[in-house]
Write a protein that holds these residues in place. Structure first.
Motif, PDB file in Angstrom:
ATOM      1  N   ARG A 151     -84.029  31.062 -81.933  1.00 53.88           N
ATOM      2  CA  ARG A 151     -85.092  31.905 -82.479  1.00 53.88           C
ATOM      3  C   ARG A 151     -86.459  31.268 -82.238  1.00 53.88           C
ATOM      4  N   LEU A 154     -87.365  31.838 -78.513  1.00 55.59           N
ATOM      5  CA  LEU A 154     -87.662  33.223 -78.154  1.00 55.59           C
ATOM      6  C   LEU A 154     -88.906  33.742 -78.862  1.00 55.59           C
ATOM      7  N   GLU A 155     -89.026  33.438 -80.150  1.00 54.18           N
ATOM      8  CA  GLU A 155     -90.194  33.919 -80.875  1.00 54.18           C
ATOM      9  C   GLU A 155     -91.471  33.294 -80.320  1.00 54.18           C
ATOM     10  N   SER A 166     -87.272  27.932 -69.211  1.00 55.04           N
ATOM     11  CA  SER A 166     -86.132  28.780 -69.555  1.00 55.04           C
ATOM     12  C   SER A 166     -85.245  28.059 -70.551  1.00 55.04           C
ATOM     13  N   VAL A 181     -77.504  35.018 -79.515  1.00 51.65           N
ATOM     14  CA  VAL A 181     -78.706  35.581 -78.876  1.00 51.65           C
ATOM     15  C   VAL A 181     -78.915  37.022 -79.321  1.00 51.65           C
ATOM     16  N   LEU A 185     -82.238  38.362 -81.270  1.00 47.94           N
ATOM     17  CA  LEU A 185     -83.060  39.439 -80.728  1.00 47.94           C
ATOM     18  C   LEU A 185     -83.129  40.627 -81.682  1.00 47.94           C
ATOM     19  N   GLU A 202     -86.328  43.918 -73.686  1.00 47.56           N
ATOM     20  CA  GLU A 202     -85.253  42.972 -73.386  1.00 47.56           C
ATOM     21  C   GLU A 202     -84.360  43.547 -72.303  1.00 47.56           C
ATOM     22  N   VAL A 253     -87.891  39.758 -72.444  1.00 46.79           N
ATOM     23  CA  VAL A 253     -86.866  38.737 -72.638  1.00 46.79           C
ATOM     24  C   VAL A 253     -85.699  39.104 -71.725  1.00 46.79           C
ATOM     25  N   VAL A 255     -82.081  38.106 -70.446  1.00 47.30           N
ATOM     26  CA  VAL A 255     -80.891  37.325 -70.785  1.00 47.30           C
ATOM     27  C   VAL A 255     -79.873  37.506 -69.674  1.00 47.30           C
ATOM     28  N   VAL A 285     -89.619  35.690 -70.559  1.00 49.60           N
ATOM     29  CA  VAL A 285     -88.822  34.644 -71.192  1.00 49.60           C
ATOM     30  C   VAL A 285     -87.395  34.803 -70.685  1.00 49.60           C
ATOM     31  N   VAL A 287     -83.379  33.555 -70.639  1.00 54.75           N
ATOM     32  CA  VAL A 287     -82.293  32.849 -71.331  1.00 54.75           C
ATOM     33  C   VAL A 287     -81.058  32.934 -70.450  1.00 54.75           C
TER      34      VAL A 287
END
Length: 532
Positions: A151, A154-155, A166, A181, A185, A202, A253, A255, A285, A287
């Protein structure tokens, strides 16, 4: 993968769905009004909101339709009304294992679906109903430290517009990486809806579902723009997007699950993926999620430098954690005895710590208990006729015929799940072939990887045969013989062979879960000793 239709995939012309928006528009842009939820057919008490899963009616006879399936599933990404009063939703399609390039594997659970990055816009009147996916928990216990780290990353990335690096999540299967995750999210989306965080988009990509690593470019581009492009062209467009300034563009984001499936000889795809967030105007971002612990160390130096130091390792669940998770998922149900849950936790913790297997065992144990409770009256009468100490003993062992899940149900479920086609085939293999599978399990366990090259597995095979069987010298199998054994195991899908890489020797993957191998060989004293 099969195509999903645009427009109205299964709506009948005579159907007139009653659609009512819930709440006021959250955004007005280009003549479109965007909403958070809608009520279908006059059911305001059961609204469909962004993030919910819905099913679509499928036109009979459609060439892409599985004849055994009459609906398609999608997760709602956006809801809006256009300038002409037409109501629309954008969905990310959910695919069944049979619809992916790899097909259904032994590790797939019944009813399992995969969220794709394939987005389409459809009119809302094509929606059949809202669907509850029981495999998605509201919260994930026992991962508080990992959740806090994810968190924070990501935040921070969403607030700043970019993370400059990353995040890499690693751990054995079933340790909660993807679920953590998703939970984080979901919390960030709630914060954005409350105005505490800037809105963001996302994108989810499962690299295992890509036909080739370069398809990542096309998949990401389609998810961001809803437009199609060939991989080479999509790579150029993404490069331009993440390099050009755009003050009004939302943060994204991205992923990527099964990140290790993007590894190629030159690792160009991985390099670009991990390099994009470092661009000044990227607002991205990234992940990455994989089972392989040492994937960053196996990357080329130029790729590893882009990954940075943001890593979170998910350790296998302990017995107590598995018990707590199962109890949390079963909260509100009184049909499970505490010692039955404890037994399921012990069985799984002793093997792999995969909490999904514990839940699978509990589900099958509940089915067995329900079948027992629905037994014949004659059988119930025979049990009651025993009376006295016999009846008391049965009651103490599991609660009789009331449907309560007891230890014997858990044990029966575990035995049943281990008696699969693959387990039976493995027990029927020759000694060397069984030892080769054991060698691969031990190699994956030691390396924290999801696959292994044949020479490395062969070396471990020879070590096991020397130390446990007493073979040496010319009596040991050669590398070529190990390759032949792997080929025979591949024919029965006990192993999955990948010959696409530059090495002359194939890469080996298990065609079944590691704990299934242990279950299948648990009665073989020699192989059980090797696995200890």
């Amino acid at each position: 993968m099969p195509k999903r239709p645009r427009g109205r995939p299964g709506a009948d012309e005579d159907d007139e769905a009653v659609i009512e928006w819930v709440g006021s528009p959250v955004l007005q842009e280009g003549g479109n009004k965007f909403f958070r939820a809608f009520a279908l057919d006059g059911r305001p008490s059961d609204p469909v909101a962004v993030g919910d899963t819905v099913s679509f009616r499928v036109a009979a006879g459609h060439k892409d339709v599985n004849p055994d399936r009459r609906e398609w599933l999608g997760r709602v990404a956006r809801l809006w009304e256009d300038a002409y009063g037409e109501c629309w939703l954008q969905v990310a399609w959910l695919y069944f294992p049979e619809e992916t390039p790899t097909g259904r594997l032994p590790s797939h659970l019944p009813g399992e679906v995969f969220l794709s990055a394939h987005l389409d816009a459809n009119t809302i009147d094509a929606v059949e109903r809202r669907v509850e996916l029981s495999s998605v928990p509201d919260r994930l216990p026992c991962r508080e430290a990992e959740r806090a780290s994810v968190r924070a990353f990501l935040e921070g990335g969403v607030r700043a517009g970019t993370a400059k690096s990353s995040l890499y999540l690693s751990g054995m299967p079933g340790t909660g990486k993807t679920a953590t995750v998703r939970e984080v999210l979901a919390g960030l989306r709630a914060s954005a809806a409350a105005g505490e965080l800037a809105p963001f988009d996302e994108v989810w990509v499962n690299a295992l579902a890509l036909s080739h690593p370069h398809q990542l470019y096309s998949t990401v581009w389609r998810a961001l723009t809803t437009r199609n492009a060939a991989p080479a062209r999509a790579a150029q467009l993404l490069e331009a997007r993440f390099s050009a300034p755009s003050a009004g563009r939302r943060a994204v984001v991205l992923v990527v699950d099964e990140l290790d499936c993007l590894v190629t000889r030159k690792q160009t795809v991985l390099y670009n993926l991990l390099d994009w967030p470092s661009r000044r105007h990227a607002r991205l971002v990234v992940v990455g999620i994989a089972n392989t612990m040492d994937l960053p160390e196996r990357m080329l130096p130029r790729v590893h430098s882009r990954l940075g130091l943001a890593r979170v390792v998910f350790q296998p669940y302990t017995r107590d954690q598995i018990r707590d998770i199962v109890c949390d998922r079963l909260s509100g149900l009184s049909v499970f005895r505490s010692d039955a849950v404890e037994m399921a936790a012990r069985k799984v913790a002793a093997l792999s710590g995969d909490v999904r297997r514990a839940l699978h065992i509990c589900r099958r144990a509940a089915e067995l208990a329900a079948e027992r409770a629905q037994g014949s009256v004659a059988g119930a009468g025979a049990d009651a006729a025993e009376g006295g100490r016999g009846a008391a003993g049965k009651q103490a062992a599991g609660g009789g015929q009331d449907g309560t899940v007891r230890i014997s149900d858990v044990q029966a479920a575990a035995r049943e799940l281990s008696a699969t086609r693959h387990a039976t085939a493995l027990r029927g293999c020759g000694l060397w072939e069984r030892v080769l599978v054991v060698a691969l399990v031990l190699h994956l366990r030691a390396a924290g990887a999801s696959d292994g090259v044949l020479p490395a597995v062969h070396r471990r095979l020879c070590t096991l045969l020397r130390s446990h069987v007493g073979l040496s010298g010319a009596k040991l199998p050669t590398l070529a013989e190990a390759g032949e054994m792997a080929g025979r195991l591949g024919d029965t899908r006990l192993l999955l062979l990948d010959n696409s890489k530059s090495s002359r020797w194939p890469t080996l993957r298990l065609g079944m879960q590691p704990d299934d191998v242990i279950f299948a060989l648990r009665e073989d004293s020699l192989l059980s000793k090797m696995l200890d």
